[in-house]
Design an enzyme around this catalytic site. Structure first.
Site, PDB file in Angstrom:
ATOM      1  N   TYR A  63      45.316  85.718  35.203  1.00 36.75           N
ATOM      2  CA  TYR A  63      46.471  85.831  36.123  1.00 36.75           C
ATOM      3  C   TYR A  63      46.258  84.213  37.344  1.00 36.75           C
ATOM      4  CZ  TYR A  63      50.239  86.087  39.000  1.00 36.75           C
ATOM      5  OH  TYR A  63      50.811  85.953  40.052  1.00 36.75           O
ATOM      6  N   LYS A  82      45.370  80.890  47.200  1.00 34.95           N
ATOM      7  CA  LYS A  82      45.250  81.676  47.710  1.00 34.95           C
ATOM      8  C   LYS A  82      43.348  81.798  48.082  1.00 34.95           C
ATOM      9  CE  LYS A  82      49.378  83.413  47.541  1.00 34.95           C
ATOM     10  NZ  LYS A  82      50.358  82.905  48.820  1.00 34.95           N
ATOM     11  N   HIS A  96      49.420  81.302  55.923  1.00 29.28           N
ATOM     12  CA  HIS A  96      50.687  81.689  54.619  1.00 29.28           C
ATOM     13  C   HIS A  96      52.160  81.586  54.397  1.00 29.28           C
ATOM     14  CE1 HIS A  96      51.964  85.213  51.982  1.00 29.28           C
ATOM     15  NE2 HIS A  96      51.780  83.792  50.898  1.00 29.28           N
ATOM     16  N   SER A 109      54.070  88.980  50.508  1.00 32.34           N
ATOM     17  CA  SER A 109      54.256  88.118  48.796  1.00 32.34           C
ATOM     18  C   SER A 109      55.699  88.759  48.662  1.00 32.34           C
ATOM     19  CB  SER A 109      53.275  88.396  48.295  1.00 32.34           C
ATOM     20  OG  SER A 109      52.397  88.238  49.239  1.00 32.34           O
TER      21      SER A 109
HETATM   22  C1  OXD Z   1      52.346  84.071  46.409  1.00 36.11           C
HETATM   23  C2  OXD Z   1      52.173  85.750  46.953  1.00 36.11           C
HETATM   24  O1  OXD Z   1      51.917  84.747  44.721  1.00 36.11           O
HETATM   25  O2  OXD Z   1      52.038  85.609  48.316  1.00 36.11           O
HETATM   26  O3  OXD Z   1      52.411  83.576  46.692  1.00 36.11           O
HETATM   27  O4  OXD Z   1      51.339  86.413  46.323  1.00 36.11           O
HETATM   28 MN    MN Z   2      52.874  83.392  48.696  1.00 38.40          MN
END
Ligand code: OXD
Ligand code: MN
Length: 593
Positions: free
Chosen positions: A200, A209, A229, A251
């Site tokens: 995934y 990430k 972020h 998110s």
């Molecule tokens: C993304 C998250 O997919 O922050 O950006 O989960």
């Molecule tokens: Mn994100």
């Protein structure tokens, strides 16, 4: 196949990993359209991807992950720093030697009968001083094709790397997609990421990430910059001037929507525009003029599909019309296109749902798309992509904006009193959880700077890094720091602010504050707008003046409970910076006084 580099550190690391995982074949990804096209064809021939209607959706494909593998898995994500203290109280920690041993046992021989793809990629425009290079090894064509959208990939990256050893090692092994043995491990001290047993996005597109936030935040601490972020948007005023804002939300709080916002009609007519530089991640550095500059290290959008539509985000929708990979959405068999909840009011009757079974959207109780289904779309597709998107110098930041979903507590917007207070405001961010991460939905959790799952080292040290960055800036040039909350609800549970395009009204106030053009009211938590300074023109019948006043209000009783919650959260941090402790005491005094 010919090796694409003579870089010894790269070649010896790859040799080691080949010995470990034993691929049948090794393929270097050169980033050419020809190679990408061949990989798409191969993925379609094995059923890994489905080619969609090429007239309506040219170069678009659908992929379904395993049913047990649909989101990032925070419980199985580890920061493998030398000591637990370095990972801090908010990260899972594993001893690096133990982690390597465990992961290598899992990875051993796992590419047997499979191909190893070697993906050289750059986070940020190739050759920019902001940019960093990574190499991901994967046994998944889906990963290769996603990385080719999300990052800059191929030979040109290796040329930029030359014989440098400054690159991030990434090993991804699908293995058997066994959730019991799924691990996403970062080794910040070794510039290394190992991800096993998942296919995934957030777990396996290692540039995103894992690198651009977890590893890069640690690099930034050591090298004097920041990985955040945060989306980056440019707000163009009627005089043509563009001011840039970086915003952090947990998110699935609408970062992609805000980054691509379309101004309300009245504003649009006056000449307001929003330009998207990035929707998820910012890398930020001080420029020669003493201001902070940001780039988006990514090259595409990995957006949540459900809820994306012509009204909520026409720019995101337009971005998905070519060269896009859809993951876990429904397949409309009548015209071989895709559908998800919230796309329109016309679900297909003759369809396949995200798990792969026949589905009638008109009669079924089940969802057609998984709530965390995604589109991976090239940034260049976006109608409002900023002309500065490829600028290797980045864009100058006027404001940082934090936010979250708080049904009752936080006002629509407030401004911190100064940088350190702003860091405090970011550190106490909290939000109701959503489907983007595995686990319970709708629970309030603290998510400092929206970095809770993404900070690659001790969160307290990360806060200190924020404070240090501020100390190195001329306060006149430092971005101003704000908090927003689009999600206030009335007692019946209805949203009190329309959100989406109308959030521009708040951004406009933010920029006016940055430019010293508008006054504000000082409250115990910071500066809130006078209600007359939020323009409600065009919202008649939707938001009344009284309603606006209500969502700008600060309820001391609610904040008293909040102060307790913050105290409990802060108690976890032995290394809490004294500056934040002092800010906390000030808030407590202001609320109780
Ligand atoms: C993304 C998250 O997919 O922050 O950006 O989960
Ligand atoms: Mn994100």
């Amino acid at each position: 196949m010919e090796k694409l580099t003579a870089n010894k550190s790269v070649l010896s690391w790859i040799e080691e990993k080949i010995d470990l995982v034993k691929p049948e074949k090794v393929v270097w990804i050169d980033g050419s359209e020809k190679q990408i096209e061949a990989l798409r064809a191969e993925a379609c021939s094995t059923g890994e991807m489905i080619k969609l209607n090429q007239e309506l959706l040219p170069d678009c494909y659908l992929h379904r992950t395993a049913v047990n593998d649909v989101a990032r898995v925070e419980a199985r994500t580890f920061i493998c720093a030398p000591t637990k203290e370095e990972a801090g109280p908010t990260n899972n920690w594993m001893d690096p030697a133990e982690a390597y041993k465990m992961l290598y046992d899992i990875a051993k021989d796992s590419y047997k009968g499979r191909t190893m793809y070697i993906i050289p990629y750059s986070m940020g425009p190739v050759g920019s001083k902001f940019s960093k290079i990574g190499i991901e090894l994967t046994d998944s064509i889906y990963v290769v094709l996603n990385m080719c959208i999300m990052t800059r990939v191929g030979t040109k990256v290796l040329e930029a790397l030359g014989d440098s050893n400054d690159w991030v090692r990434g090993l991804h092994c699908k293995c058997e997609i066994n959730e019991e043995k799924r691990y996403i491990c970062q080794f910040p001290q070794d510039n290394t990421i190992i991800s096993v047993n998942s296919g995934y996005g957030g777990n396996v597109l290692l540039g995103k990430k894992c690198f651009a936030l977890r590893i890069a935040s640690y690099q930034g601490k050591n090298e004097g910059w920041q990985a955040e972020h945060m989306l980056i948007l440019g707000l163009q005023k009627p005089n043509g001037e563009i001011k840039y804002i970086c915003a952090a939300f947990p998110s699935a709080c609408g970062k992609t929507n805000l980054a691509m916002l379309i101004p309300p009609e009245g504003y649009y007519k006056k000449g307001y525009r929003v330009w998207c530089v990035g929707d998820d991640i910012s890398w930020i550095r001080k420029g020669e003029d003493g201001r902070l500059y940001a780039i988006n290290p990514e090259n595409g959008f990995f957006g949540v599909a459900p809820g994306t539509n012509e009204k909520s985000n026409p720019n995101a929708l337009a971005s998905t019309k070519k060269g896009t990979i859809f993951t876990n959405v429904a397949l409309n068999l009548d015209n071989n296109t895709v559908w998800w909840e919230g796309l329109d009011k016309n679900p297909p009757e003759n369809a396949i749902e995200w798990k792969g079974s026949a589905w009638n959207g008109k009669t079924s109780e089940e969802k057609g798309a998984h709530p965390n289904s995604r589109f991976t779309a090239p940034a260049v597709n976006c109608p409002c992509i900023s002309s500065e998107f490829e600028n290797p110098q980045g864009v100058p930041i006027s404001a940082f904006v934090f936010g979250g979903r708080r049904a009752k507590l936080a006002p629509l917007v407030y401004q911190s009193r100064n940088w350190n207070h702003g860091v405090f405001v970011g550190s106490i961010m909290a939000s109701e959880t959503t489907a983007a991460a595995a686990g319970a939905v709708g629970v309030v959790r603290r998510d400092p700077m929206a970095m809770l799952p993404f900070c690659g080292y001790n969160m307290a040290d990360y806060w200190q890094h924020w404070i240090d960055i501020g100390a190195g800036l001329d306060p006149e040039k430092a971005p101003k720091i704000f908090n927003v909350n689009w999600f206030r609800k009335d007692d019946e549970g209805n949203f009190m602010w329309p959100g989406f395009g109308d959030n521009l009204r708040v951004l406009d106030w933010i920029i006016d504050r940055c430019e010293g053009k508008v006054d504000a009211v000082e409250t115990p938590i910071g500066f809130v707008p006078r209600s007359e300074d939020i323009n409600l023109e065009g919202l008649e019948g939707e938001v009344s003046k009284a309603q606006l006043e209500e969502i700008l209000s600060v309820d001391k009783d609610l904040w008293k409970a909040e102060v307790e919650g913050i105290g409990e959260f802060y108690a976890k941090f032995d290394r809490l910076p004294a500056t934040l402790k002092a800010e906390y005491e000030t808030l407590k005094k202001n609320i109780e006084g």
